[in-house]
Scaffold this active site. Structure first.
Site, PDB file in Angstrom:
ATOM      1  N   THR A  21     -36.065  35.310  22.834  1.00  0.00           N
ATOM      2  CA  THR A  21     -36.329  35.535  21.416  1.00  0.00           C
ATOM      3  C   THR A  21     -37.670  36.224  21.231  1.00  0.00           C
ATOM      4  OG1 THR A  21     -35.225  33.418  21.073  1.00  0.00           O
ATOM      5  CG2 THR A  21     -36.304  34.396  19.177  1.00  0.00           C
ATOM      6  N   GLU A  32     -42.596   2.248  45.981  1.00  0.00           N
ATOM      7  CA  GLU A  32     -43.317   3.518  45.860  1.00  0.00           C
ATOM      8  C   GLU A  32     -44.256   3.726  47.040  1.00  0.00           C
ATOM      9  OE1 GLU A  32     -42.206   5.588  43.803  1.00  0.00           O
ATOM     10  OE2 GLU A  32     -41.020   4.167  42.641  1.00  0.00           O
ATOM     11  N   HIS A  50     -42.299   5.330  49.841  1.00  0.00           N
ATOM     12  CA  HIS A  50     -42.156   6.781  49.673  1.00  0.00           C
ATOM     13  C   HIS A  50     -43.464   7.487  50.042  1.00  0.00           C
ATOM     14  CE1 HIS A  50     -38.290   6.762  47.706  1.00  0.00           C
ATOM     15  NE2 HIS A  50     -38.695   6.200  46.586  1.00  0.00           N
TER      16      HIS A  50
HETATM   17  P1  ADP Z   1     -35.577  31.699  24.605  1.00  0.00           P
HETATM   18  O1  ADP Z   1     -35.222  32.576  23.447  1.00  0.00           O
HETATM   19  O2  ADP Z   1     -35.458  32.386  25.923  1.00  0.00           O
HETATM   20  O3  ADP Z   1     -34.898  30.366  24.604  1.00  0.00           O
HETATM   21  P2  ADP Z   1     -38.099  31.598  23.272  1.00  0.00           P
HETATM   22  O4  ADP Z   1     -38.463  33.027  23.164  1.00  0.00           O
HETATM   23  O5  ADP Z   1     -37.512  30.960  22.057  1.00  0.00           O
HETATM   24  O6  ADP Z   1     -37.134  31.362  24.512  1.00  0.00           O
HETATM   25  O7  ADP Z   1     -39.382  30.779  23.754  1.00  0.00           O
HETATM   26  C1  ADP Z   1     -39.918  29.709  23.015  1.00  0.00           C
HETATM   27  C2  ADP Z   1     -41.432  29.754  23.025  1.00  0.00           C
HETATM   28  O8  ADP Z   1     -41.922  29.551  24.359  1.00  0.00           O
HETATM   29  C3  ADP Z   1     -41.983  31.091  22.614  1.00  0.00           C
HETATM   30  O9  ADP Z   1     -42.125  31.163  21.233  1.00  0.00           O
HETATM   31  C4  ADP Z   1     -43.326  31.122  23.329  1.00  0.00           C
HETATM   32  O10 ADP Z   1     -44.271  30.352  22.622  1.00  0.00           O
HETATM   33  C5  ADP Z   1     -43.033  30.407  24.615  1.00  0.00           C
HETATM   34  N1  ADP Z   1     -42.648  31.361  25.669  1.00  0.00           N
HETATM   35  C6  ADP Z   1     -41.445  31.412  26.298  1.00  0.00           C
HETATM   36  N2  ADP Z   1     -41.422  32.401  27.213  1.00  0.00           N
HETATM   37  C7  ADP Z   1     -42.631  33.003  27.153  1.00  0.00           C
HETATM   38  C8  ADP Z   1     -43.216  34.110  27.848  1.00  0.00           C
HETATM   39  N3  ADP Z   1     -42.541  34.786  28.791  1.00  0.00           N
HETATM   40  N4  ADP Z   1     -44.487  34.460  27.538  1.00  0.00           N
HETATM   41  C9  ADP Z   1     -45.182  33.778  26.590  1.00  0.00           C
HETATM   42  N5  ADP Z   1     -44.681  32.741  25.920  1.00  0.00           N
HETATM   43  C10 ADP Z   1     -43.422  32.336  26.178  1.00  0.00           C
HETATM   44 ZN    ZN Z   2     -37.422   5.500  45.071  1.00  0.00          ZN
END
Ligand code: ADP
Ligand code: ZN
Length: 500
Positions: free
Chosen positions: A59, A275, A278
């Site tokens: 997005t 734990e 592990h």
């Molecule tokens: P998708 O559409 O792939 O599910 P989004 O674009 O909605 O992911 O990502 C949600 C939020 O996460 C973004 O608004 C941003 O704040 C952060 N984010 C995700 N990917 C990146 C990226 N490559 N660089 C910077 N911020 C990111």
């Molecule tokens: Zn365990």
């Protein structure tokens, strides 16, 4: 219905997905001046499909394209189309295109296209007419406009395999751009971008955090910084320090601490031994990943956890490493038994995890000499962008028995190895368990010191009784959305293995 936003997003806001960025820069040129672009002979696709796990910035990237070109940005989610009354979805599609045509140049972003775009005619009970009508309307509209109009449609999905092939034909969504989870450099770049909005204390090294977050998506990294800022604010700090960043990382990855969970003394002791088992075996074996920390503070679903962090992104696994991991995984139950003379259900997650690893070694990675380099069964579990799970058994009954025997052998051999190590170092195991009961959390170096020297100098400060300073917070911190790479079962909380 459509969100036309004031959009100031640019490519500077998107980090760590350089390849995808490279692929979309020409769209910006096109949106800026469609006519000029075409005079020069450029052919621009109408529709682009962005494929990748949630939270990787699909997005964001679409918004940045529109922002860079100063074009209008419309967004809608595929699920918005189908959650409508009968007949509304299709007319929404038509409305959307009508609006877009009036506002060129523009970019229309359809999230979760799979909600409308699933293959037709496969639904139970004759299929979903509403969805099919919506999909048909979308196809008609896509065919009906010309790229010269200055409209670009970008759709996003993490399930390209379920899409109706008609959507992917030339002139529709005929170009695919993959947006992957960021690698270590990408993660550092993303952390840098988001740290513009928070105050970091001097001496904070985002590179260390990037190394400690393999498998995190951009959204999770943004979330991590936000959580760290909240923590720092609660503790009245002037800036975010490494301590808050690490705690936020653990919380995003392993779930939040549940200090208030009532555990009996017996459960606490058994957990400490479990734990400690592990942790000690992790330190003693050669091919394990560095121990991050071990704790008997409940977190997420687990009563306690031993966390290791790979030093770098895991792109492939080695046999020695997997054997050692299985030994570490078995060690919890063994230590519990040494101490309590009984066993509990607390190792269920460990058992599941070790079995999955051993099965993959035998069936998919050619690591059993007996069964050789043959793939047994389909590999779907390990494929992120897989088709619908269709499990087919493509081997004989006799082979099935051999597979079972090999899986059992791998687990038993590593169980025995871990048991012998713990018997040989029983005093150290006991010391680590006691230290856990006293201090609740030990980091990897502290465990290593106990194992090596038999003592802990200087000891960490004893845990504060009750919840951490300032807590319980008046407003609960926002819950973290579950990321897509499968979370491992509770117990030995290790990061999801990355399988190529
Ligand atoms: P998708 O559409 O792939 O599910 P989004 O674009 O909605 O992911 O990502 C949600 C939020 O996460 C973004 O608004 C941003 O704040 C952060 N984010 C995700 N990917 C990146 C990226 N490559 N660089 C910077 N911020 C990111
Ligand atoms: Zn365990």
């Amino acid at each position: 219905m459509l969100n036309k936003e004031k959009n100031r997003t640019t490519f500077k806001d998107v980090a760590g997905v350089e390849e995808a960025k490279d692929e979309v820069v020409e769209l910006v040129e096109f949106l800026k001046d469609p006519k000029k672009f075409q005079r020069l002979g450029g052919r621009i696709p109408k529709g682009i499909l962005m494929v990748g796990p949630p939270g990787t910035g699909k997005t964001l990237l679409a918004k940045a394209i529109a922002g860079e070109a100063d074009a209008a940005f419309y967004s809608i989610s595929g699920s918005d189309f189908v959650e409508m009354f009968v007949g509304v979805g299709a007319s929404r599609v038509r409305d959307m295109f009508e609006q877009a045509r009036k506002n060129t140049p523009c970019l229309v972003f359809i999230d979760e296209i799979d909600a409308v775009g699933r293959s037709r005619g496969h639904g139970l009970g004759g299929g979903n007419d509403e969805r099919e009508q919506t999909l048909n309307a979308l196809l008609v509209e896509m065919d009906g406009f010309d790229t010269q109009d200055g409209i670009i449609i970008i759709a996003a999905t993490n399930r390209p395999d379920v899409l109706d092939p008609a959507l992917l034909r030339p002139g529709r969504f005929d170009r695919q751009i993959t947006v992957n989870l960021p690698d270590v450099r990408g993660r550092e770049a993303i952390l840098k971008v988001h740290s513009r909005n928070v105050k970091l204390a001097p001496g904070v090294d985002l590179g260390v955090i990037a190394r400690g977050t393999p498998g995190f998506s951009g959204a999770e990294l943004a979330n991590l910084l936000n959580e760290a800022a909240l923590l720092a604010a609660r503790m009245n700090k002037k800036g975010i320090t490494m301590a808050e960043l690490e705690e936020a990382r653990d919380k995003v990855r392993w779930g939040r601490e549940r200090r208030s969970l009532a555990m009996t003394e017996d459960e606490k002791r058994a957990t400490a031994w479990h734990e400690a088992g592990h942790a000690v075996v992790n330190v003693l074996l050669e091919h394990t990943h560095p121990l991050h920390k071990v704790t008997i503070i409940p977190r997420g679903q687990a009563l306690g956890s031993t966390m290791w962090l790979p030093e770098k992104d895991l792109l492939s696994r080695k046999r020695k490493e997997l054997n050692d991991l299985i030994a570490v995984t078995m060690a919890g139950r063994i230590a519990e038994e040494l101490y309590t003379q009984d066993i509990s259900s607390g190792a269920a997650g460990d058992i599941q995890q070790a079995t999955a690893m051993a099965k993959a070694m035998v069936m998919h990675w050619g690591m059993s000499d007996k069964l050789g380099m043959v793939q047994y069964g389909d590999n779907q579990e390990y494929v992120f962008l897989g088709r619908d799970m269709i499990r087919s058994k493509d081997y004989s009954e006799q082979t099935a028995e051999e597979i079972d025997r090999e899986v059992k052998r791998i687990i038993t051999e590593n169980y025995d190895r871990a048991r012998q190590l713990l018997l040989d170092h029983r005093d150290r195991l006991e010391m680590v368990a006691h230290a856990l009961l006293e201090f609740e959390t030990l980091d990897g170096q502290q465990v290593a010191e106990i194992v090596k020297t038999g003592k802990l100098t200087p000891p960490p400060p004893p845990p504060e009784t009750g919840p951490p300073t300032g807590a319980p917070a008046a407003t609960p911190l926002p819950e973290v959305p579950k990321p897509l790479p499968p979370k491992l079962p509770p117990g030995l909380a290790t990061p999801a293995p990355v399988v190529p």
